[in-house]
Design an enzyme around this catalytic site. Sequence first.
Site, mmCIF file in Angstrom:
data_model
loop_
_atom_site.group_PDB
_atom_site.id
_atom_site.type_symbol
_atom_site.label_atom_id
_atom_site.label_comp_id
_atom_site.label_asym_id
_atom_site.label_seq_id
_atom_site.Cartn_x
_atom_site.Cartn_y
_atom_site.Cartn_z
ATOM 1 N N SER A 131 0.825 -1.203 -0.082
ATOM 2 C CA SER A 131 -0.001 -0.103 0.139
ATOM 3 C C SER A 131 0.837 1.130 -0.039
ATOM 4 O O SER A 131 1.933 1.248 0.612
ATOM 5 C CB SER A 131 -0.885 0.066 1.286
ATOM 6 O OG SER A 131 -1.629 1.285 1.447
ATOM 7 N N TYR A 144 -1.471 -0.072 10.621
ATOM 8 C CA TYR A 144 -1.648 -0.579 9.210
ATOM 9 C C TYR A 144 -0.281 0.001 8.454
ATOM 10 O O TYR A 144 0.351 -0.748 7.689
ATOM 11 C CB TYR A 144 -2.745 0.084 8.522
ATOM 12 C CG TYR A 144 -3.108 -0.340 7.152
ATOM 13 C CD1 TYR A 144 -3.378 -1.623 6.846
ATOM 14 C CD2 TYR A 144 -3.154 0.638 5.982
ATOM 15 C CE1 TYR A 144 -3.397 -2.226 5.506
ATOM 16 C CE2 TYR A 144 -3.174 0.069 4.724
ATOM 17 C CZ TYR A 144 -3.234 -1.124 4.452
ATOM 18 O OH TYR A 144 -3.809 -1.625 2.937
#
Length: 247
Positions: A131, A144
């Site tokens: 990501s 995250y």
Amino acid sequence: MMKTAVVTGASSGIGKATARRLALEGFDVVAAARRRDRLDELAAEVPNIRPMTLDVTSQESVDALAGALDRCDVLVNNAGGALGLEQVVDADPADWQWMFEVNVLGTLRVTKALTPRLVESGDGVLVLLTSTAGLVAYEGGGGYVAAKQAQRSMAETLRLELVAEPVRVVEIAPGMVATEEFGLTRFRGDSDKASKVYQGVDPLTADDVADAIAWSVTRPAHFNVDRMVIRPRAQAAQHKVHRTSSP
């Protein structure tokens, strides 16, 4: 002989779109995830897809997957997710533990189990779906971000360690992608909050990411995509998003 591609987290979102796309590209696709009913529906719709139950947080489950495969030419480590948007000082360690188990250790387990098959193929491709969170930190994203940075480091390390083997290591790092479950998981089932993330923006779709993955794994053996960063045009950076309306 038809090449085999294994896609984890294939029951929804990017994983499901990637399984569909690689099947259309001519791969024998092993679609692996926990929710077998969804995989069976996908296999019934799309030729060349084989459903296989997989929980990446279970070593026993990963070992069963590896033992059931005759070959593996492409591995797409897609299983993952985000949970919560609390600041670090307010974070629940259990949320961080879940994110590390799924994103980091899950990727490690499956990669370790299937890399020998990738080497045996003579032209293996190992994909890690990370990501843009793995590149830039942001408020509320601590767990995250940490997990995706760990995945990014894993990809970079694998590329160094496997350089003498016939295996390409590819990292796909998407920005804002609208899928049916990522936001719901992050916002703990609050659909209103999840939908507001994409309000006024034309985000990437799961099919867009699948397209990037398919292009990367179908390049010639000498051609490696070290890292592909993809964002919607409206997202110039992690903190810079142009919206036509306010969320």
